[in-house]
Design a protein around this motif. Sequence first.
Motif, mmCIF file in Angstrom:
data_model
loop_
_atom_site.group_PDB
_atom_site.id
_atom_site.type_symbol
_atom_site.label_atom_id
_atom_site.label_comp_id
_atom_site.label_asym_id
_atom_site.label_seq_id
_atom_site.Cartn_x
_atom_site.Cartn_y
_atom_site.Cartn_z
ATOM 1 N N GLY A 88 0.272 -1.486 -0.085
ATOM 2 C CA GLY A 88 0.249 -0.210 -0.031
ATOM 3 C C GLY A 88 1.123 1.112 0.088
ATOM 4 N N ASN A 89 0.204 1.699 -1.177
ATOM 5 C CA ASN A 89 0.755 3.690 -1.067
ATOM 6 C C ASN A 89 -0.137 4.595 -1.145
ATOM 7 O OD1 ASN A 89 4.248 2.786 -1.705
ATOM 8 N ND2 ASN A 89 1.838 1.498 -3.063
ATOM 9 N N ALA A 90 -0.133 6.038 -0.368
ATOM 10 C CA ALA A 90 -0.306 6.581 -0.529
ATOM 11 C C ALA A 90 0.771 8.115 0.429
ATOM 12 C CB ALA A 90 -1.397 6.694 1.062
ATOM 13 N N THR A 120 -0.910 6.951 -9.953
ATOM 14 C CA THR A 120 0.096 6.621 -10.710
ATOM 15 C C THR A 120 0.117 5.269 -11.703
ATOM 16 O OG1 THR A 120 1.146 5.158 -9.174
ATOM 17 C CG2 THR A 120 1.777 7.257 -8.732
ATOM 18 N N HIS A 121 -0.979 4.560 -10.958
ATOM 19 C CA HIS A 121 -1.179 3.194 -11.977
ATOM 20 C C HIS A 121 -1.918 2.509 -11.704
ATOM 21 C CE1 HIS A 121 2.343 1.964 -9.591
ATOM 22 N NE2 HIS A 121 1.955 0.904 -10.009
ATOM 23 N N GLU A 122 -2.431 1.761 -11.892
ATOM 24 C CA GLU A 122 -3.628 0.559 -11.789
ATOM 25 C C GLU A 122 -3.557 0.123 -10.907
ATOM 26 O OE1 GLU A 122 -2.684 1.577 -14.634
ATOM 27 O OE2 GLU A 122 -2.966 -0.225 -15.628
ATOM 28 N N SER A 162 -3.499 -2.172 -7.707
ATOM 29 C CA SER A 162 -4.189 -2.127 -6.193
ATOM 30 C C SER A 162 -3.105 -1.661 -5.225
ATOM 31 C CB SER A 162 -5.392 -3.482 -5.605
ATOM 32 O OG SER A 162 -3.745 -4.596 -5.634
ATOM 33 N N ASP A 163 -2.032 -1.540 -4.967
ATOM 34 C CA ASP A 163 -1.276 -1.126 -3.909
ATOM 35 C C ASP A 163 -0.691 0.503 -4.554
ATOM 36 O OD1 ASP A 163 0.553 -2.434 -5.953
ATOM 37 O OD2 ASP A 163 2.056 -1.669 -5.057
ATOM 38 N N HIS A 164 -1.767 0.415 -4.933
ATOM 39 C CA HIS A 164 -2.024 2.401 -5.573
ATOM 40 C C HIS A 164 -3.207 3.108 -5.540
ATOM 41 C CE1 HIS A 164 2.536 2.782 -6.049
ATOM 42 N NE2 HIS A 164 2.408 1.591 -6.118
ATOM 43 N N ILE A 165 -4.132 2.522 -5.390
ATOM 44 C CA ILE A 165 -5.466 3.369 -5.947
ATOM 45 C C ILE A 165 -6.635 2.031 -4.952
ATOM 46 C CG2 ILE A 165 -4.764 3.144 -7.713
ATOM 47 C CD1 ILE A 165 -6.998 0.526 -9.073
ATOM 48 N N THR A 204 8.397 6.033 -7.685
ATOM 49 C CA THR A 204 8.203 4.495 -7.037
ATOM 50 C C THR A 204 7.619 3.358 -8.823
ATOM 51 O OG1 THR A 204 6.043 5.052 -6.081
ATOM 52 C CG2 THR A 204 8.366 4.949 -4.755
ATOM 53 N N ASP A 205 8.493 2.534 -8.227
ATOM 54 C CA ASP A 205 7.442 1.309 -9.327
ATOM 55 C C ASP A 205 7.845 1.835 -10.488
ATOM 56 O OD1 ASP A 205 5.263 1.785 -7.265
ATOM 57 O OD2 ASP A 205 5.037 0.049 -8.207
ATOM 58 N N LEU A 206 9.588 1.400 -10.989
ATOM 59 C CA LEU A 206 10.728 1.589 -11.930
ATOM 60 C C LEU A 206 11.434 0.325 -11.955
ATOM 61 C CD1 LEU A 206 12.471 4.620 -9.928
ATOM 62 C CD2 LEU A 206 9.985 4.794 -11.787
ATOM 63 N N GLY A 209 9.393 -3.581 -14.099
ATOM 64 C CA GLY A 209 8.932 -4.064 -12.481
ATOM 65 C C GLY A 209 9.528 -2.762 -11.964
ATOM 66 N N HIS A 210 10.197 -3.389 -10.912
ATOM 67 C CA HIS A 210 10.943 -2.810 -9.661
ATOM 68 C C HIS A 210 12.211 -2.651 -9.393
ATOM 69 C CE1 HIS A 210 6.988 -2.344 -7.969
ATOM 70 N NE2 HIS A 210 6.264 -3.880 -8.968
ATOM 71 N N LEU A 211 12.707 -1.327 -9.570
ATOM 72 C CA LEU A 211 14.165 -1.070 -8.539
ATOM 73 C C LEU A 211 14.475 -1.957 -7.505
ATOM 74 C CD1 LEU A 211 15.541 0.956 -10.566
ATOM 75 C CD2 LEU A 211 14.690 2.719 -9.151
ATOM 76 N N GLY A 244 11.671 4.471 -0.393
ATOM 77 C CA GLY A 244 10.589 3.824 -0.473
ATOM 78 C C GLY A 244 9.685 2.544 -1.567
ATOM 79 N N HIS A 245 8.518 1.941 -0.755
ATOM 80 C CA HIS A 245 8.324 0.567 -0.975
ATOM 81 C C HIS A 245 8.892 -0.408 -1.994
ATOM 82 C CE1 HIS A 245 5.506 -1.320 -4.861
ATOM 83 N NE2 HIS A 245 4.822 -0.507 -4.932
ATOM 84 N N LEU A 246 9.311 -0.740 -0.156
ATOM 85 C CA LEU A 246 10.089 -1.717 0.031
ATOM 86 C C LEU A 246 9.199 -2.873 -0.050
ATOM 87 C CD1 LEU A 246 12.670 0.611 1.151
ATOM 88 C CD2 LEU A 246 12.497 -0.976 2.704
HETATM 89 ZN ZN LIG Z 1 3.569 -0.576 -6.325
#
Ligand SMILES: [Zn+2]
Length: 264
Positions: free
Chosen positions: A14-16, A57-59, A61-64, A143-145, A191-193, A216-218
């Motif tokens: 989850g991200n906010a 940022t994108h769809e 679920s951890d973002h919306i 994040t999400d790079l 994917g992810h960094l 972040g986004h660990l």
């Molecule tokens: Zn994410």
Amino acid sequence: MALSLTPLFSGSSGNAILICSERTKILVDAGVSGKRLEQALLSIGENIRDIKGILITHEHSDHIQGAGILSRKHDIPVYATEPTWLACGDKLGSVHSRLTRIISKNAFYIDDLLIEPYDIPHDAADPVGYCVSRGTRKVAVATDLGHFSKTVEYRLHACDLVLLEANHDSEMLAAGKYPYELKQRIKSRHGHLSNEDAADAALRLAAAGVSSILLGHLSKENNLEQLAFRTVTDTLLQGGITPGRDISLGLAFRDRVTGVFSIK
Ligand SMILES: [Zn+2]
Ligand SMILES: [Zn+2]
């Protein structure tokens, strides 16, 4: 205080991120339940009713997850690109048409905050990061790079503070229990960094004059806070940058409010 960034939640579950000027407060993503997000804001003396917009940022679920309910309950406009709106579909629930904001990659204002969306390499319909500025102060969520692209680097180099993804430790991911396909997805260029990639990115941002970096986004499964922090610290030191002296380096917590980071 010209501008501040407060990670409320930052991680694969989850991200906010709250970004505030003196008179305008917005969220980048709302990827936990509406109730948890409201409580997190209250815990730092903020009220969801003062939020002027939610930038998606994108769809994933951890973002919306909480964006639709918060919009409906508190009349908050939601901003996303058209492909992201379409990809959100039912996951977002209905957002009233008068609160729907379809954005392009052009800069726009929410009150006194200048919002600059930028493309990020990630496996979603039309994923973006956001730079947010007030006057000469600028912060960014990155994040999400899948990789630290030239576009991303260019957009971030003039920021005061960057929330930068450090998703996983490559060895933990390789040895972990995720299925093969998921491992391939996470470490792909969309994917992810990894911590190592984040470390290289942090070195380039530090050299460009970025004064604060928050990792972040660990991943809960494939990373440890100390490991992410140490990997980036070691690379910065090897590059002649001393965290705490030349740059401020911090870490955004996964499941609780990290704190308010103000740019004076
Ligand atoms: Zn994410
Ligand atoms: Zn994602």
